[in-house]
Design an enzyme around this catalytic site. Structure first.
Site, short mmCIF file in Angstrom:
data_model
loop_
_atom_site.label_atom_id
_atom_site.label_comp_id
_atom_site.label_asym_id
_atom_site.label_seq_id
_atom_site.Cartn_x
_atom_site.Cartn_y
_atom_site.Cartn_z
CD GLU A 379 25.33 32.26 48.80
OE1 GLU A 379 23.99 32.30 49.26
OE2 GLU A 379 25.77 33.30 47.95
CG HIS A 508 23.01 41.08 42.10
ND1 HIS A 508 23.97 40.60 41.70
CD2 HIS A 508 22.81 40.66 43.24
CE1 HIS A 508 24.65 39.63 42.55
NE2 HIS A 508 23.68 39.64 43.41
O1 X8Z Z 1 25.58 38.09 44.54
C1 X8Z Z 1 26.39 37.65 45.59
C2 X8Z Z 1 26.14 36.46 46.53
C3 X8Z Z 1 24.71 35.98 46.71
S1 X8Z Z 1 23.88 37.05 47.67
C4 X8Z Z 1 26.98 34.98 45.71
N1 X8Z Z 1 27.36 38.44 45.95
C5 X8Z Z 1 27.64 39.77 45.16
C6 X8Z Z 1 27.73 39.56 43.41
O2 X8Z Z 1 27.97 38.32 43.44
O3 X8Z Z 1 27.94 40.33 42.71
C7 X8Z Z 1 28.13 38.41 46.80
C8 X8Z Z 1 29.22 39.74 46.84
C9 X8Z Z 1 28.54 40.46 45.77
ZN ZN Z 2 24.33 37.11 49.56
#
Ligand code: X8Z
Ligand code: ZN
Length: 643
Positions: A379, A508
């Site tokens: 982060e 996401h």
């Molecule tokens: O979403 C994230 C970060 C924030 S950009 C915590 N990541 C992905 C996830 O959690 O799916 C980091 C790696 C993959």
């Molecule tokens: Zn990130």
């Protein structure tokens, strides 16, 4: 004398420099056009900075306190901002920027001419906002009951469910958590997703792109980008297959052949993570040399009384040691580094740029674990990028491409989590570099980095096909599992149907965040690591006396920091290939850094799998995915009738 100088200065300020006067009379038409273009861009830059700031404040207020009022304000402010964007967009469309002689000005206009969702008509834009907020809200507030305890139904994804999945070794409990989470999250947003897809595609078409997948891909500035991603996967797949086969064997030994077969996909609930996206927690039961130290520093951090602030101060210290910028006071004042217990928030970690050059924040429900220590570096990498490009115009205040943004903090963590570095800061006693220690260390890292690649690819393979209309809404879930099986070689712990919506159980997907960025990041972070290690004088492929790539720690290297900083300062003002060249001398994404980093592990896993005669790859799953639950119940009944 001073008075005379002051008078002259005042006169100049009033009438301008004499040369200014004469140049304005002899200005060529092109110079005038350039001057006008700059004036327009300046105006747009100021206005969009103010709007972005307002929208970000309202979004932060909602994400950090999920109330109806905060949602209403957020939607309202976003709508006003979208109205501004539409006006600005029309103005840009009418402006003859395409034949300006200055490529930088053309690039800025080009970016402004594809503004994204805001060009939707007001009602459609509001609907899109509401759908995404509603899906994100469901995800962030979902709770499930404790296993075998219907009296406690207050388990949240962060921290309870995540920690149980990582630490429990009871396959029935793991299956329960896996299924219940999907009921409480994905299934609940299933009905919203088709409309989200439709509206997103409409927005893309208004931006002159064929669908929303194309809109996402335009940030990668290469027509053959999906082919580049696929070519990298073909190169990396052999590594993954070796890791997969080894882990499947370990899980079979732990849970038995009835649960984990010899040659099938791995059941997804046994990999220590809700989405089987990173398998770090299975190191506890599968580490190659159990007698040797594993670089898991969680227990040490707890022992030493670490808390959230100390974790972030440690991360900051790493950036500062490279002579990069420290976090401003406002960051420490405004960030939310611990989960509050008086309200619901979006716990999924994020880093925020408020577009005023001063306000930057992280929101993370930090726990005292090694995972969260790495996430804190991740982060803070975003914040460091924001800080470095804060003087760029607003259109350039983004990563060279989204994958670059995701990679920066991880590059820091690659150094900061070497056994050598952990020892330096008192989090590990043993940093020996004999073969067994190296294999253990690379194995833990491989569970995090190699296992992730097919997951990230599968996420957007599915969404690209959805946006392209190749996957229809009545086949969302079964096609999701086809893709997960094809790339990750995993299967659900129970039969699934189209009444489930397992993609919606991942942050996401519901929050409308493109995911191939992480795939790109997990490849290029090793390219960056290699380049920075060379610059730090720590690594040289021609000099075997220096450390191998996986032991390199760029801590305190001002030279490495300067190189990285110069790339970060570009923001997106240049195509990513230029930024890549600046740091690595290459103009392409290249997996050889990753391959070199993990080489000892891959050799070891290959030999081990040969010894045990492991099946490499997987045969089709026996789990089913059908249209309705009724179908499953009916056929299960038929099965038992036959017995
Ligand atoms: O979403 C994230 C970060 C924030 S950009 C915590 N990541 C992905 C996830 O959690 O799916 C980091 C790696 C993959
Ligand atoms: Zn990130």
């Amino acid at each position: 004398m001073l008075r005379v100088i002051l008078l002259v200065v005042a006169a100049i300020l009033v009438v301008g420099f004499p040369s200014d006067e004469s140049s304005s009379t002899t200005e060529s038409p092109e110079q005038t056009r350039l001057k006008d273009a700059k004036k327009l861009l300046n105006k747009i830059n100021k206005e969009s900075g103010l709007w972005n700031n307002k929208v970000t404040i309202a979004s932060w207020n909602y994400a950090s306190n999920l109330t109806k009022e905060n949602l209403a304000t957020k939607v309202n402010v976003s709508l006003q901002s979208a109205d501004y964007v539409k006006k600005m967009w029309r103005q840009v469309a009418e402006y003859p920027w395409q034949n300006l002689s200055d490529p930088d000005l053309r690039r800025q206009f080009q970016k402004l001419s594809v503004p994204g969702l805001a060009v939707l008509p007001d009602a459609a834009y509001e609907e899109h906002q509401n759908i995404v907020s509603s899906m994100e809200n469901t995800y962030s507030t979902a709770k499930i009951c404790e296993y075998k305890n219907p009296n406690n139904c207050d388990l949240a994804l962060e921290p309870e469910i995540t920690e149980l999945l990582a630490n429990s070794q009871d396959p029935e409990q793991l299956k329960y958590l896996w299924v219940e989470w999907r009921k409480a999250s994905g299934e609940k947003v299933k009905s919203l997703y088709p409309r989200y897809v439709e509206l997103s595609n409409t927005a893309a078409q208004l931006n002159n792109l064929s669908n929303y997948a194309q809109y996402w891909l335009k940030d990668y500035e290469a027509d053959d980008f999906p082919e580049q991603v696929d070519a990298l996967w073909q190169q990396l797949k052999p590594l993954y297959l070796q890791l997969h086969a080894y882990v499947r064997r370990q899980l079979r030994e732990k849970y038995g052949p009835e649960i984990v077969s010899e040659d099938g996909p791995i059941p997804a609930h046994l990999l220590g993570n809700m989405w089987a996206q990173e398998w770090g927690s299975v190191s506890k039961i599968s580490v190659p040399f159990p007698g040797k130290q594993i670089p898991d520093v969680t227990a040490r951090m707890v022992e030493q009384g670490y808390n959230a602030t100390r974790i972030f101060r440690l991360a900051e210290e790493f950036f500062v040691s490279l002579n990069l910028t420290r976090m401003p006071d406002l960051f420490w004042k405004n960030s939310i580094l611990e989960k509050p217990n008086d309200r619901e928030i979006v716990c999924h970690a994020s880093a925020w740029d408020f577009y005023d050059g001063k306000d930057f924040r992280i929101k993370q429900c930090t726990r005292v674990t090694m995972d969260h220590l790495l996430t804190a570096h991740h982060e803070m990498g975003h914040i460091e990028y924001y800080l470095q490009y804060k003087d760029q115009p607003i259109v350039y205040r983004e990563g060279a491409n989204p994958g670059f943004h995701e990679a920066i903090g991880d590059v820091m963590a690659l150094s900061a989590s070497t056994p050598g570095h952990f020892k330096k800061i008192g989090l590990l006693d043993d940093d020996s570099v004999d073969t067994e220690a190296i294999i253990n260390n690379l194995y833990v890292k491989g569970l995090e980095k190699i296992a992730f690649l097919p997951f990230a690819y599968a996420m957007d393979r599915w969404r690209w096909s959805v946006f392209q209309g190749k996957i229809k809404s009545d086949e969302y879930n079964c096609r999701w599992w086809d893709i997960a099986e094809e790339y990750q070689g995993i299967e659900p712990p129970v039969d699934r149907s189209e009444e489930d919506f397992d993609p919606g159980a991942k942050y996401h997907i519901v929050a409308d965040v493109e995911y191939i960025r992480y795939y790109v990041s997990f490849v290029i972070q090793f390219q960056f690591h290699k380049a920075l290690c060379e610059r730090a004088g720590q690594y040289d492929p021609q000099n075997p006396k220096l450390k191998p790539l996986h032991q390199c720690d760029i801590y305190q290297s001002k030279d490495a920091g300067a190189l990285l900083g110069s790339m970060l300062q570009l923001g997106s003002s240049k195509p990513w290939q230029d930024a890549m060249e600046l740091i690595s001398g290459q103009r392409v994404m290249d997996a050889s850094g990753l391959l070199e980093y993990f080489n000892p592990l891959i050799e070891w896993l290959t030999a081990e799998n040969q010894k045990t005669n492991e099946y490499i790859g997987w045969k089709p799953t026996t789990k089913r995915c059908v249209k309705t639950r009724a179908e499953l119940i009916k056929s299960n009944k038929t099965n038992s009738d036959c017995k």
